[in-house]
Design an enzyme around this catalytic site. Structure first.
Site, PDB file in Angstrom:
ATOM      1  N   ASP A  52       0.824  -1.224   0.000  1.00 44.04           N
ATOM      2  CA  ASP A  52       0.000   0.000   0.000  1.00 44.04           C
ATOM      3  C   ASP A  52       0.854   1.270   0.000  1.00 44.04           C
ATOM      4  O   ASP A  52       0.424   2.333   0.432  1.00 44.04           O
ATOM      5  CB  ASP A  52      -0.957  -0.006   1.210  1.00 44.04           C
ATOM      6  CG  ASP A  52      -0.200  -0.031   2.520  1.00 44.04           C
ATOM      7  OD1 ASP A  52       1.046  -0.189   2.499  1.00 44.04           O
ATOM      8  OD2 ASP A  52      -0.843   0.108   3.576  1.00 44.04           O
ATOM      9  N   HIS A 256      23.996   2.338 -17.521  1.00 43.05           N
ATOM     10  CA  HIS A 256      23.060   2.825 -16.499  1.00 43.05           C
ATOM     11  C   HIS A 256      23.104   1.920 -15.268  1.00 43.05           C
ATOM     12  O   HIS A 256      22.085   1.401 -14.828  1.00 43.05           O
ATOM     13  CB  HIS A 256      21.637   2.942 -17.069  1.00 43.05           C
ATOM     14  CG  HIS A 256      21.465   4.157 -17.934  1.00 43.05           C
ATOM     15  ND1 HIS A 256      20.306   4.442 -18.614  1.00 43.05           N
ATOM     16  CD2 HIS A 256      22.307   5.184 -18.216  1.00 43.05           C
ATOM     17  CE1 HIS A 256      20.454   5.578 -19.283  1.00 43.05           C
ATOM     18  NE2 HIS A 256      21.665   6.045 -19.068  1.00 43.05           N
ATOM     19  N   ASP A 273      27.413   9.577 -12.503  1.00 45.50           N
ATOM     20  CA  ASP A 273      26.474  10.231 -13.440  1.00 45.50           C
ATOM     21  C   ASP A 273      25.226  10.560 -12.634  1.00 45.50           C
ATOM     22  O   ASP A 273      24.482   9.649 -12.247  1.00 45.50           O
ATOM     23  CB  ASP A 273      26.157   9.274 -14.596  1.00 45.50           C
ATOM     24  CG  ASP A 273      25.203   9.888 -15.628  1.00 45.50           C
ATOM     25  OD1 ASP A 273      24.650  10.972 -15.377  1.00 45.50           O
ATOM     26  OD2 ASP A 273      25.005   9.249 -16.682  1.00 45.50           O
ATOM     27  N   ASP A 284      22.163  17.152 -15.414  1.00 44.70           N
ATOM     28  CA  ASP A 284      22.750  15.855 -15.766  1.00 44.70           C
ATOM     29  C   ASP A 284      24.256  16.044 -15.980  1.00 44.70           C
ATOM     30  O   ASP A 284      24.665  16.768 -16.894  1.00 44.70           O
ATOM     31  CB  ASP A 284      22.064  15.364 -17.059  1.00 44.70           C
ATOM     32  CG  ASP A 284      22.351  13.914 -17.387  1.00 44.70           C
ATOM     33  OD1 ASP A 284      23.038  13.246 -16.613  1.00 44.70           O
ATOM     34  OD2 ASP A 284      21.853  13.464 -18.443  1.00 44.70           O
ATOM     35  N   HIS A 364      26.185   4.707 -27.394  1.00 45.24           N
ATOM     36  CA  HIS A 364      25.040   5.596 -27.180  1.00 45.24           C
ATOM     37  C   HIS A 364      25.247   6.905 -27.939  1.00 45.24           C
ATOM     38  O   HIS A 364      26.322   7.158 -28.493  1.00 45.24           O
ATOM     39  CB  HIS A 364      24.800   5.841 -25.683  1.00 45.24           C
ATOM     40  CG  HIS A 364      25.954   6.470 -24.938  1.00 45.24           C
ATOM     41  ND1 HIS A 364      26.249   7.818 -25.013  1.00 45.24           N
ATOM     42  CD2 HIS A 364      26.875   5.940 -24.097  1.00 45.24           C
ATOM     43  CE1 HIS A 364      27.283   8.083 -24.241  1.00 45.24           C
ATOM     44  NE2 HIS A 364      27.699   6.958 -23.677  1.00 45.24           N
ATOM     45  N   HIS A 368      21.285  14.524 -25.549  1.00 50.55           N
ATOM     46  CA  HIS A 368      19.816  14.474 -25.506  1.00 50.55           C
ATOM     47  C   HIS A 368      19.337  15.831 -25.005  1.00 50.55           C
ATOM     48  O   HIS A 368      20.074  16.545 -24.328  1.00 50.55           O
ATOM     49  CB  HIS A 368      19.304  13.326 -24.620  1.00 50.55           C
ATOM     50  CG  HIS A 368      19.863  13.288 -23.219  1.00 50.55           C
ATOM     51  ND1 HIS A 368      19.378  14.060 -22.191  1.00 50.55           N
ATOM     52  CD2 HIS A 368      20.889  12.584 -22.676  1.00 50.55           C
ATOM     53  CE1 HIS A 368      20.052  13.817 -21.082  1.00 50.55           C
ATOM     54  NE2 HIS A 368      20.999  12.934 -21.344  1.00 50.55           N
ATOM     55  N   HIS A 375      15.513  13.043 -20.216  1.00 48.79           N
ATOM     56  CA  HIS A 375      15.584  12.864 -21.668  1.00 48.79           C
ATOM     57  C   HIS A 375      14.356  13.594 -22.187  1.00 48.79           C
ATOM     58  O   HIS A 375      13.272  13.027 -22.285  1.00 48.79           O
ATOM     59  CB  HIS A 375      15.579  11.381 -22.061  1.00 48.79           C
ATOM     60  CG  HIS A 375      16.813  10.658 -21.592  1.00 48.79           C
ATOM     61  ND1 HIS A 375      16.933   9.301 -21.584  1.00 48.79           N
ATOM     62  CD2 HIS A 375      18.009  11.131 -21.131  1.00 48.79           C
ATOM     63  CE1 HIS A 375      18.140   8.958 -21.129  1.00 48.79           C
ATOM     64  NE2 HIS A 375      18.798  10.060 -20.842  1.00 48.79           N
ATOM     65  N   GLU A 398      27.916  14.171 -23.928  1.00 44.49           N
ATOM     66  CA  GLU A 398      28.361  13.096 -23.039  1.00 44.49           C
ATOM     67  C   GLU A 398      29.058  11.935 -23.747  1.00 44.49           C
ATOM     68  O   GLU A 398      28.572  10.805 -23.723  1.00 44.49           O
ATOM     69  CB  GLU A 398      27.191  12.575 -22.207  1.00 44.49           C
ATOM     70  CG  GLU A 398      25.912  12.249 -22.956  1.00 44.49           C
ATOM     71  CD  GLU A 398      24.822  11.735 -22.007  1.00 44.49           C
ATOM     72  OE1 GLU A 398      25.086  10.766 -21.275  1.00 44.49           O
ATOM     73  OE2 GLU A 398      23.718  12.303 -22.011  1.00 44.49           O
ATOM     74  N   TYR A 402      33.664   2.534 -23.278  1.00 44.09           N
ATOM     75  CA  TYR A 402      33.300   1.473 -22.338  1.00 44.09           C
ATOM     76  C   TYR A 402      33.978   0.189 -22.786  1.00 44.09           C
ATOM     77  O   TYR A 402      33.614  -0.376 -23.825  1.00 44.09           O
ATOM     78  CB  TYR A 402      31.770   1.317 -22.304  1.00 44.09           C
ATOM     79  CG  TYR A 402      31.108   2.663 -22.126  1.00 44.09           C
ATOM     80  CD1 TYR A 402      31.004   3.246 -20.863  1.00 44.09           C
ATOM     81  CD2 TYR A 402      30.646   3.391 -23.233  1.00 44.09           C
ATOM     82  CE1 TYR A 402      30.445   4.511 -20.699  1.00 44.09           C
ATOM     83  CE2 TYR A 402      30.094   4.651 -23.082  1.00 44.09           C
ATOM     84  CZ  TYR A 402      29.996   5.206 -21.817  1.00 44.09           C
ATOM     85  OH  TYR A 402      29.450   6.458 -21.662  1.00 44.09           O
ATOM     86  N   ARG A 420      33.110   8.288 -18.909  1.00 44.72           N
ATOM     87  CA  ARG A 420      32.156   9.194 -19.563  1.00 44.72           C
ATOM     88  C   ARG A 420      32.362  10.578 -18.948  1.00 44.72           C
ATOM     89  O   ARG A 420      32.613  10.684 -17.743  1.00 44.72           O
ATOM     90  CB  ARG A 420      30.707   8.716 -19.367  1.00 44.72           C
ATOM     91  CG  ARG A 420      29.670   9.634 -19.979  1.00 44.72           C
ATOM     92  CD  ARG A 420      28.288   8.959 -20.189  1.00 44.72           C
ATOM     93  NE  ARG A 420      27.615   8.558 -18.969  1.00 44.72           N
ATOM     94  CZ  ARG A 420      27.434   7.308 -18.575  1.00 44.72           C
ATOM     95  NH1 ARG A 420      27.899   6.307 -19.293  1.00 44.72           N
ATOM     96  NH2 ARG A 420      26.807   7.033 -17.444  1.00 44.72           N
ATOM     97  N   GLU A 422      30.299  14.240 -19.009  1.00 45.79           N
ATOM     98  CA  GLU A 422      29.023  14.811 -19.467  1.00 45.79           C
ATOM     99  C   GLU A 422      28.791  16.192 -18.866  1.00 45.79           C
ATOM    100  O   GLU A 422      28.915  16.383 -17.657  1.00 45.79           O
ATOM    101  CB  GLU A 422      27.868  13.881 -19.031  1.00 45.79           C
ATOM    102  CG  GLU A 422      26.491  14.451 -19.318  1.00 45.79           C
ATOM    103  CD  GLU A 422      25.359  13.489 -18.990  1.00 45.79           C
ATOM    104  OE1 GLU A 422      25.515  12.657 -18.075  1.00 45.79           O
ATOM    105  OE2 GLU A 422      24.308  13.587 -19.639  1.00 45.79           O
TER     106      GLU A 422
HETATM  107  N1  GLY Z   1      22.017   9.776 -16.869  1.00 45.40           N
HETATM  108  C1  GLY Z   1      21.333   9.463 -18.030  1.00 45.40           C
HETATM  109  C2  GLY Z   1      21.983  10.090 -19.176  1.00 45.40           C
HETATM  110  O1  GLY Z   1      23.075  10.595 -19.037  1.00 45.40           O
HETATM  111  O2  GLY Z   1      21.434  10.180 -20.223  1.00 45.40           O
HETATM  112 MN    MN Z   2      22.648  12.465 -20.078  1.00 45.23          MN
HETATM  113 MN    MN Z   3      23.876  11.495 -17.286  1.00 43.03          MN
END
Ligand code: GLY
Ligand code: MN
Ligand code: MN
Length: 445
Positions: A52, A256, A273, A284, A364, A368, A375, A398, A402, A420, A422
């Site tokens: 609940d 992720h 991240d 982000d 990737h 974005h 996103h 970003e 990898y 990475r 970003e």
């Molecule tokens: N943290 C998700 C991305 O960087 O798109």
């Molecule tokens: Mn991102």
């Molecule tokens: Mn990110």
């Protein structure tokens, strides 16, 4: 290119509500696109967590963008076909016994005062009022596919209008996806949105600085996450904009990774991240740092390739360029690096880009949109043409590499390295502004 101003104080509380005027202006912009169509904009669903217990409620981004109304189960109807271009809101009524548990609701009167809607009714009236509100519109714009029950209700509106159309000569006769309608509006931020995004980004940067300071061998990934999120909340963020990623050692190669349950070891790289959400707007940032404070040789090799790609990609962010241009800049630099490091062999940069061989290590996109959603809504290509960057757009840059720990085609020294970098970048009238520049990207060797 400008950078965020570290001398500005950070907030110490949640964002105050925006004035109704801001939302009215956004509805006016939507009405220009709607013409004589009508938009039906529902609140986000309430989500169940376990038994609940509910997931803490977050207003849907579309209804928030257009009305500022924060409560669940609400429904906004914005009617371009009515002479007064009415804005009708359906809301949960006041209910003192329930409010003892869940807090005070705005109710009908409070909602009218908060939003300036031309009419406010309780949600119980949706069924019998909705047809009259949409009757005569040329089309309905609605977020198809989020709520089966409401999907059926909206479809029935069109079917009912079709039955009477031979004699009434009136619509609605078509259904459009609201994402396609609102995307181009939400993709270009107004001044109030940019201000919130600057603040969300600076709070995220403060969280990253605190998190990086606590990274050390023996520290749990979860403890680094706790540092980040404590800073977010202390500055009034509602929390992380998405599940925070703290990936040490081989976990940095999972794009992720959110389990955050490994203890950092000597010699690890730690990929963080995370972004804060402040006043409904997201940020982000990713940084990758060595646990011991210094990069070893192979880590330095990989890091420098990603950092160079990050510089090239940021340079490619300009009015008139596109997310595809930014990606291409990153891909070319990363691919050159992959060839230099022996990750790819026996091909030129052009061939590796053409064949997509780089995707083994960079799978990737580079950017974005960012806004109310991490996103964010909005196409990157329209009718086969890339969308040109214009002032008001906010995007991430970003690039990463990898290198899986169990891939024995990778030179051994590089296996298990994930990097990475970003940043969140805004295009403004003055040029390009890096909203997250308060966390350094340079790491000592
Ligand atoms: N943290 C998700 C991305 O960087 O798109
Ligand atoms: Mn991102
Ligand atoms: Mn990110």
């Amino acid at each position: 290119m400008s950078r965020s101003d570290p001398d500005l104080p950070l907030p110490d509380a949640p964002a105050p509500p925006l004035p109704p005027e801001v939302f009215r202006r956004r509805r006016e912009r939507l009405l220009e696109v709607l013409g004589d169509a009508v938009a039906i904009v529902p609140a986000a669903p309430e989500l169940h967590r376990s038994r609940d217990t509910e997931v803490p409620y977050r207003p849907g981004s579309d209804i928030y963008y257009l009305t500022g109304y924060p409560e669940p189960q609400a429904l906004a109807v914005i009617a371009g076909h009515q002479p007064e271009r009415s804005f009708t809101l359906f809301v949960l009524p006041r209910e003192p016994e329930r409010e003892v548990w869940t807090g005070r609701r705005h109710g009908v009167d409070g909602a009218r005062e908060l939003t300036g809607a031309s009419a406010v009714h309780t949600v119980a009236e949706i069924e019998h009022r909705l047809f009259d509100l949409v009757a005569g519109a040329s089309a309905i714009h609605y977020p198809i596919g989020l709520d089966d029950e409401l999907d059926r209700t909206v479809r029935d509106l069109v079917v009912r209008a079709r039955r009477g159309r031979a004699r009434s000569g009136r619509g609605p006769t078509a259904l459009y996806d609201l994402d396609e309608t609102l995307g181009p509006l939400r993709r270009v931020k107004d001044a109030e949105e940019l201000e919130r995004m600057r603040t969300a980004a600076r709070i995220a940067a403060a969280g990253h600085r605190a998190a990086i300071a606590c990274v050390a061998p023996g520290v749990g990934e979860w403890e680094v996450q706790a540092e980040l999120e404590a800073v977010f909340r202390r500055h009034g963020a509602s929390g992380p904009a998405f599940p925070s990623i703290v990936g040490s050692g081989p976990n940095a190669t999972t794009l992720h990774y959110t389990a955050n349950r490994r203890r950092i070891e000597e010699g690890d790289l730690v990929l963080i991240d995370a972004g804060a959400e402040w006043g409904m707007y997201c940020s982000d940032i990713t940084r990758t740092v060595p646990a011991s404070g210094r990069l070893n040789g192979p880590q330095r090799d990989v890091y420098d390739v990603v950092l160079a790609a990050h510089h090239e990609a940021i340079e490619a962010v300009q009015v008139g360029s596109s997310v595809a241009d930014v990606h291409e800049a990153a891909v070319r630099t990363l691919t050159r690096g992959m060839l230099d490091l022996g990750l790819l062999r026996d091909q030129s940069v052009d061939e590796a880009v053409e064949r997509g061989s780089y995707r083994r290590f960079y799978m990737h996109q580079t950017s974005h949109w960012l806004g109310l959603d991490v996103h964010d809504v909005g196409l990157y290509q329209e009718g086969g043409v890339t969308v040109a960057l214009v002032p008001g757009m906010v995007l991430t840059v970003e690039p990463g590499l990898y290198l899986a720990s169990d891939d024995d085609t990778i030179p051994e020294a590089y296996r298990g390295i994930g990097v990475r970098i970003e940043d969140t970048v805004a295009i403004t009238q003055e040029g390009v502004e890096i909203l997250t520049s308060e966390v350094p990207t340079e790491v000592s060797a």
